[in-house]
Design a protein around this motif. Structure first.
Motif, PDB file in Angstrom:
ATOM      1  N   TRP A   1      -9.490  -3.660   9.728  1.00 34.15           N
ATOM      2  CA  TRP A   1     -10.900  -3.847   9.234  1.00 34.15           C
ATOM      3  C   TRP A   1     -11.238  -4.930  10.489  1.00 34.15           C
ATOM      4  CZ3 TRP A   1     -11.177  -2.008   4.838  1.00 34.15           C
ATOM      5  CH2 TRP A   1     -10.007  -2.229   3.303  1.00 34.15           C
TER       6      TRP A   1
ATOM      7  N   LEU B   1      -9.977   4.304  -2.400  1.00 32.22           N
ATOM      8  CA  LEU B   1     -10.168   5.290  -2.484  1.00 32.22           C
ATOM      9  C   LEU B   1      -8.904   5.598  -2.662  1.00 32.22           C
ATOM     10  CD1 LEU B   1     -11.968   7.846  -2.918  1.00 32.22           C
ATOM     11  CD2 LEU B   1     -12.019   7.863  -0.396  1.00 32.22           C
ATOM     12  N   ILE B   2      -7.922   5.738  -1.748  1.00 31.68           N
ATOM     13  CA  ILE B   2      -6.281   6.069  -2.026  1.00 31.68           C
ATOM     14  C   ILE B   2      -6.274   5.746  -3.644  1.00 31.68           C
ATOM     15  CG2 ILE B   2      -4.417   6.214  -0.912  1.00 31.68           C
ATOM     16  CD1 ILE B   2      -5.572   6.480   1.639  1.00 31.68           C
ATOM     17  N   PRO B   3      -5.778   4.209  -3.520  1.00 33.95           N
ATOM     18  CA  PRO B   3      -4.725   3.543  -4.702  1.00 33.95           C
ATOM     19  C   PRO B   3      -6.312   4.486  -5.876  1.00 33.95           C
ATOM     20  CG  PRO B   3      -5.616   2.255  -3.043  1.00 33.95           C
ATOM     21  CD  PRO B   3      -5.790   3.201  -2.638  1.00 33.95           C
TER      22      PRO B   3
ATOM     23  N   ARG C   1     -12.187  -3.507  -0.637  1.00 34.26           N
ATOM     24  CA  ARG C   1     -12.124  -2.166   0.261  1.00 34.26           C
ATOM     25  C   ARG C   1     -10.729  -1.438  -0.309  1.00 34.26           C
ATOM     26  NH1 ARG C   1     -12.835  -6.438   5.294  1.00 34.26           N
ATOM     27  NH2 ARG C   1     -11.635  -6.725   4.274  1.00 34.26           N
ATOM     28  N   GLY C   2     -10.760  -0.411   0.700  1.00 28.47           N
ATOM     29  CA  GLY C   2      -9.877   0.309   0.614  1.00 28.47           C
ATOM     30  C   GLY C   2      -9.798   0.885  -0.757  1.00 28.47           C
TER      31      GLY C   2
ATOM     32  N   SER D   1      -5.642   4.443   7.389  1.00 28.89           N
ATOM     33  CA  SER D   1      -5.034   4.480   5.382  1.00 28.89           C
ATOM     34  C   SER D   1      -5.384   3.510   5.026  1.00 28.89           C
ATOM     35  CB  SER D   1      -3.804   5.377   5.761  1.00 28.89           C
ATOM     36  OG  SER D   1      -2.938   6.168   4.727  1.00 28.89           O
ATOM     37  N   ILE D   2      -4.808   2.487   4.924  1.00 26.04           N
ATOM     38  CA  ILE D   2      -5.422   1.307   3.912  1.00 26.04           C
ATOM     39  C   ILE D   2      -6.182   1.028   4.209  1.00 26.04           C
ATOM     40  CG2 ILE D   2      -4.947  -1.377   4.123  1.00 26.04           C
ATOM     41  CD1 ILE D   2      -2.284  -1.508   6.031  1.00 26.04           C
ATOM     42  N   GLU D   3      -6.826   1.376   5.108  1.00 20.00           N
ATOM     43  CA  GLU D   3      -9.074   1.142   4.660  1.00 20.00           C
ATOM     44  C   GLU D   3      -9.145   2.101   3.967  1.00 20.00           C
ATOM     45  OE1 GLU D   3     -10.696   1.116   8.779  1.00 20.00           O
ATOM     46  OE2 GLU D   3      -9.588  -0.700   9.107  1.00 20.00           O
ATOM     47  N   GLY D   4      -8.490   3.642   3.599  1.00 16.03           N
ATOM     48  CA  GLY D   4      -9.393   4.288   2.670  1.00 16.03           C
ATOM     49  C   GLY D   4      -9.386   5.065   3.107  1.00 16.03           C
ATOM     50  N   GLN D   5      -9.264   6.018   4.210  1.00 16.08           N
ATOM     51  CA  GLN D   5      -9.842   6.570   4.867  1.00 16.08           C
ATOM     52  C   GLN D   5      -9.064   7.392   5.194  1.00 16.08           C
ATOM     53  OE1 GLN D   5     -11.448   5.239   8.735  1.00 16.08           O
ATOM     54  NE2 GLN D   5     -12.560   3.530   7.445  1.00 16.08           N
ATOM     55  N   ARG D   6      -9.585   8.841   5.991  1.00 15.87           N
ATOM     56  CA  ARG D   6      -8.245   9.523   6.346  1.00 15.87           C
ATOM     57  C   ARG D   6      -7.730   9.248   7.764  1.00 15.87           C
ATOM     58  NH1 ARG D   6     -10.192  15.349   6.250  1.00 15.87           N
ATOM     59  NH2 ARG D   6      -8.789  15.968   8.258  1.00 15.87           N
TER      60      ARG D   6
ATOM     61  N   GLN E   1      -4.780   8.531  -6.696  1.00 14.70           N
ATOM     62  CA  GLN E   1      -2.963   8.207  -6.589  1.00 14.70           C
ATOM     63  C   GLN E   1      -2.942   7.574  -7.883  1.00 14.70           C
ATOM     64  OE1 GLN E   1      -1.955   5.258  -3.507  1.00 14.70           O
ATOM     65  NE2 GLN E   1      -0.699   6.201  -2.924  1.00 14.70           N
TER      66      GLN E   1
ATOM     67  N   GLY F   1     -12.922  14.448   1.525  1.00 11.09           N
ATOM     68  CA  GLY F   1     -12.103  14.805   3.270  1.00 11.09           C
ATOM     69  C   GLY F   1     -10.569  13.844   3.769  1.00 11.09           C
ATOM     70  N   VAL F   2     -11.165  12.923   2.415  1.00 15.86           N
ATOM     71  CA  VAL F   2      -9.636  11.936   2.145  1.00 15.86           C
ATOM     72  C   VAL F   2      -8.170  13.064   1.290  1.00 15.86           C
ATOM     73  CG1 VAL F   2      -8.798  10.220   1.064  1.00 15.86           C
ATOM     74  CG2 VAL F   2     -10.732   9.663   2.331  1.00 15.86           C
TER      75      VAL F   2
ATOM     76  N   LYS G   1       0.684  -1.166   0.317  1.00 16.25           N
ATOM     77  CA  LYS G   1      -0.011   0.256  -0.081  1.00 16.25           C
ATOM     78  C   LYS G   1       0.615   1.690  -0.248  1.00 16.25           C
ATOM     79  CE  LYS G   1      -4.847  -0.998   0.360  1.00 16.25           C
ATOM     80  NZ  LYS G   1      -5.427  -0.231  -0.677  1.00 16.25           N
TER      81      LYS G   1
ATOM     82  N   TRP H   1     -11.700  -2.219  -8.228  1.00 20.23           N
ATOM     83  CA  TRP H   1     -12.114  -1.740  -6.775  1.00 20.23           C
ATOM     84  C   TRP H   1     -13.778  -1.959  -6.466  1.00 20.23           C
ATOM     85  CZ3 TRP H   1      -8.334  -1.995  -3.106  1.00 20.23           C
ATOM     86  CH2 TRP H   1      -7.014  -1.459  -4.007  1.00 20.23           C
TER      87      TRP H   1
ATOM     88  N   ALA I   1       0.433   8.413   1.484  1.00 20.22           N
ATOM     89  CA  ALA I   1      -0.184   9.345   0.413  1.00 20.22           C
ATOM     90  C   ALA I   1       0.917  10.671   1.138  1.00 20.22           C
ATOM     91  CB  ALA I   1      -1.379   9.784   0.225  1.00 20.22           C
TER      92      ALA I   1
END
Ligand SMILES: Cc1cc2nc3c(=O)[nH]c(=O)nc-3n(C[C@H](O)[C@H](O)[C@H](O)COP(=O)(O)O)c2cc1C
Ligand code: FES
Lengths: 596, 156
Positions: free
Chosen positions: A313, B26-28, B23-24, A292-297, B31, B61-62, A275, B19, A278
């Protein structure tokens, strides 16, 4: 495999690469071809040797001759002399203070006191070649673990080694594993923390770039011990090369059956994912990292529940630092007792330090725990740059503290530093000399932590901001004596009341400099003077008339034309108009400009 | 990159595809979007929001939490001056000032002609060579304020 009579190891770590190691490699290749040596001599691109200051580094085996600061132009001679005629080239060898050429790696003082375990392969093998890793006992530890040890036995071995977390906290690794192992549930995760947020530390980067399989093997062993089948490496995006190397290594390990289903026919399977971070310092904190891995702030949350119970998770998870994982394979292959024999009673083994700042030989050093700062800075680092006076060393990054002359003989362990106000942290050691202002350093760290504070809890968000404002006020000469008390009060409050480690440790650089360098704060406030001459607002420049040779360089270079005079009458700086840029000070060939 | 709305939609859907039921992502995804367009552009964010059923507010937010994401277009060349500790004690502030002066670019901003963006960063991991800066993906170490202009000249 073809046999080569000599191996030329060229460092391709980030440090050497930015010093044109790539071009040097290309030139060696073409020169070998020109001299018809391409079948006899093998070029091996390696990871970091640690001595980045001296890069690009080239080592020729079997002799182990260490060449430094090799340029493209040096290559024809190097190839002709050493590889064709067999005469090591003295002019490119490392020279110490005595200016005698030192031919061998092991004789260079920088390496003399080191004991490289986590870094054992960095600089020796081609990180893109799994066979080279295997030939140096790679995956032996994993084979031992899977070939007859129970998960509990693996945990016991790690406990026996006394290994403690290298990411900062120093929590005993075996104990942490046993928490996660005893959490029920089929779905668990192991995570590698490669966020390396401490500005001034780069050991995790070097390990990932120079020896990625050590981390993969360590994580696979850990996953087996804790019953996890899925793992993540969370790597900061600023390290593109580390990510590339790791990705290649994972693919290779999968190809060799060392990752994936049914490893070594044991029935145990493990998959590893990368992962990319960012860009947020707080994501180094374990709960923020998982968010962060979960995609959140990436914001931390209160613990408990600890990750071993409810992590990624909401499943049981275990997170360790890159260097921690890299030690695991050898603990399994050589035994916990072997590892525990190094270091001190409570801090076993070795630790990698990133030695930087005003020291002659900057770079990565791995030394037994309990070593003294003096040995690292003077024996390994070669002392202070340009023979200036040692002033302080900052240990532990933004969470750590500044130590002084009087601490040079304190053994460095997890226990010895906190009473002094510092912590081991990730192992950043930034050396400072008489020209570094300690108030400025405190301001620098606060600026960093204040910017990186995620804003979730008030003490950290508002407290660091107020502390920074006070420090800026002092640095600009507007401070009052009561500001010092206020800084101390705020510092202790932020420390005690913040939610996560970021806020809990952010005041450390301020509190330690207040403790050991209070006189510098007072000089800024009472005398409006920066003793180190670093705080620009407090500087004044004057021309020492008896040293001035009236050359006029200062006047010519002054960007605001505030040095009136002539070549016959001499020059005077108009303090009213001076913007304190320091140009005259640096340009004067006779040291006739005084800074104070 | 200049893409037509049509092309962009197609590319964004490609980025999203893996995706949709994992799960998970959003960040990738962000990017990858930034990799595609150089910044996180609003029309693309809208598509992500609709397709992955994530509210715009959450995506922003992210995106605003992490330093890596940019919401406006960036320069052709991105200059990252290291402001980490090792570089600070070896004078990186002077390097940053020199870069600002040479490019006329403020911190965390882009020049009007979109030639340069200037971003101070915490540490580039090349601390042994302090002070350090990165232009695009090239690292320059052991910098001096006087040496900056020669380096930047390679990028105009
Ligand atoms: C603000 C903050 C930043 C951190 N940054 C890192 C980091 O960059 N790398 C790291 O390994 N640990 C970091 N940590 C420590 C982790 O939270 C965690 O303790 C560590 O990864 C556990 O691994 P270890 O037991 O192997 O040391 C940080 C902690 C805090 C509070
Ligand atoms: S502090 Fe500048 S590269 Fe690390």
């Amino acid at each position: 495999m073809p046999i080569y009579r000599a191996h030329v190891l060229v460092c391709n770590g980030t440090g050497c690469a930015s010093n044109h190691a790539g071009a040097v490699t290309g030139k060696i290749k073409s020169e070998l071809e020109r001299q018809h040596l391409a079948d006899e001599v093998l070029i091996v691109p390696t990871g970091c040797h640690g001595m980045c200051e001296m890069g690009p580094v080239v080592v020729v085996y079997p002799e182990g001759t260490f060449y430094c600061r090799v340029t493209e132009e040096d290559v024809p001679k190097l190839v002709e002399e050493h590889l064709l005629k067999g005469r090591p080239l003295e002019s490119l060898m490392y020279k110490g203070k005595e200016t005698v050429a030192v031919p061998h790696y092991r004789d260079i003082p920088f390496y003399g006191k080191q004991n490289r375990i986590a870094l054992q392969n960095c600089g020796y093998i081609n990180p893109e070649n799994i066979e080279e890793y295997i030939s140096r006992d790679g995956y032996v530890g994993l084979a031992r673990a899977l070939g007859g040890m129970t998960p509990q036995q693996v945990i016991d071995e790690v406990k026996k080694s006394g290994l403690r977390g290298r990411g900062g906290g120093g929590f005993p690794t075996g104990t942490k594993w046993s928490f996660c192992a005893s959490s029920p549930g089929p779905e668990k995760y192991v995570i590698c923390n490669a966020d390396e947020g401490d500005p001034g530390a780069f050991m995790d980067r070097s390990i990932l770039e120079g020896d990625p399989h050590a981390v993969i093997e360590g994580m696979t062993i850990g996953a087996y011990a804790m019953g996890a089948n899925e793992g993540y490496v969370y790597c900061r995006a600023e390290y593109p090369l580390a990510i590339i190397r790791l990705r290649q290594a994972i693919e290779k390990a999968e190809e060799y059956g060392l990752l994936g289903e049914n490893i070594f026919n044991s029935g145990f399977g493990f998959n590893l994912h990368i992962k990319e971070g960012a860009g947020a310092f707080v994501c180094g904190e374990e709960t923020a990292l998982m968010a962060s891995i979960e995609g959140q702030r990436g914001m931390p949350r209160p613990r408990p529940p600890f990750p071993a119970v409810s992590g990624l998770w909401a499943k049981p998870s275990n997170i360790n630092n890159v260097e921690t994982w890299a030690n695991v394979p050898q603990i399994l292959s050589r035994g916990g007792d072997w590892y525990a024999a190094m270091g001190t009673e409570k801090s076993r083994g070795t630790k990698v330090f990133a030695l930087t700042g005003k020291v002659r030989h900057t770079g990565l050093v791995e030394v037994p725990m309990g070593i003294r700062l003096r040995e690292i800075i003077y024996d390994i680092g070669g002392g202070i740059l340009n023979d200036k006076e040692f002033k302080a060393v900052q240990i532990g990054g933004p969470s750590g503290g500044c130590l002084t002359q009087e601490h040079l003989d304190t053994p460095i362990t997890y226990e010895s530093l906190p009473p002094l106000g510092a912590i081991m942290g990730s192992g950043g050691l930034v050396v400072m000399d008489e020209e570094n202002c300690m108030v400025d350093i405190a301001r620098f760290f606060l600026e960093f932590t204040q910017r990186e504070s995620c804003g979730k809890c008030t003490p950290c968000r508002e407290g660091t901001k107020q502390m920074l404002l006070l420090l800026e006020k002092i640095c600009s000469g507007k401070g009052e004596m009561k500001d010092i008390d206020l800084l101390e009060e705020l510092g202790n409050m932020v420390k005690n009341m913040s939610l996560c480690g970021l806020g809990q440790t952010a005041p450390n650089p301020v509190l330690t400099t207040l403790r050991y360098f209070r006189h510098e704060y007072e000089a800024h406030i009472r005398e409006q003077r920066c003793p180190a001459g670093a705080c620009q607002a407090l500087l004044s420049f004057t021309i020492k008339q008896d040293a001035c040779k009236k050359c006029g360089l200062c006047a010519k270079n002054c960007p605001v034309h505030c040095i009136p005079g002539s070549r016959t009458e001499g020059y005077v700086i108009d303090a009213e108009k001076c913007i304190k840029c320091g140009t005259c000070f640096t340009k004067c060939p006779f040291n006739a400009v005084l800074k104070g | 990159m200049n893409l037509s709305a049509e092309e962009m939609r197609k590319k964004v859907l490609e980025i999203l595809a893996p995706w949709r039921d994992r799960r998970g992502g959003l960040i990738p995804v962000l990017q990858a979007l930034q990799g595609l367009m150089g910044y996180v552009a609003e029309p693309a964010v809208r598509i992500v929001s609709e397709e992955l059923k994530i509210p715009m507010s959450e995506i922003y937010g992210v995106a605003t939490f992490y330093a890596q994401f940019h919401l406006t277009p960036r320069g052709r060349h991105v200059i990252r001056v290291c402001r980490g500790t090792a570089c600070h004690v070896r004078g990186s502030l002077k390097i940053l000032d020199a870069v600002k002066e040479q490019t006329g670019c403020a911190e965390n901003a882009t020049t009007e002609d979109l030639q340069f963006s200037l971003e101070p960063v915490a540490c580039l991991g090349a601390c042994g060579l302090a002070p350090v800066m990165l232009v695009d993906d090239q690292t320059f170490g052991r910098l001096t304020p006087d040496g900056v202009s020669a380096i930047l000249a390679q990028f105009v």
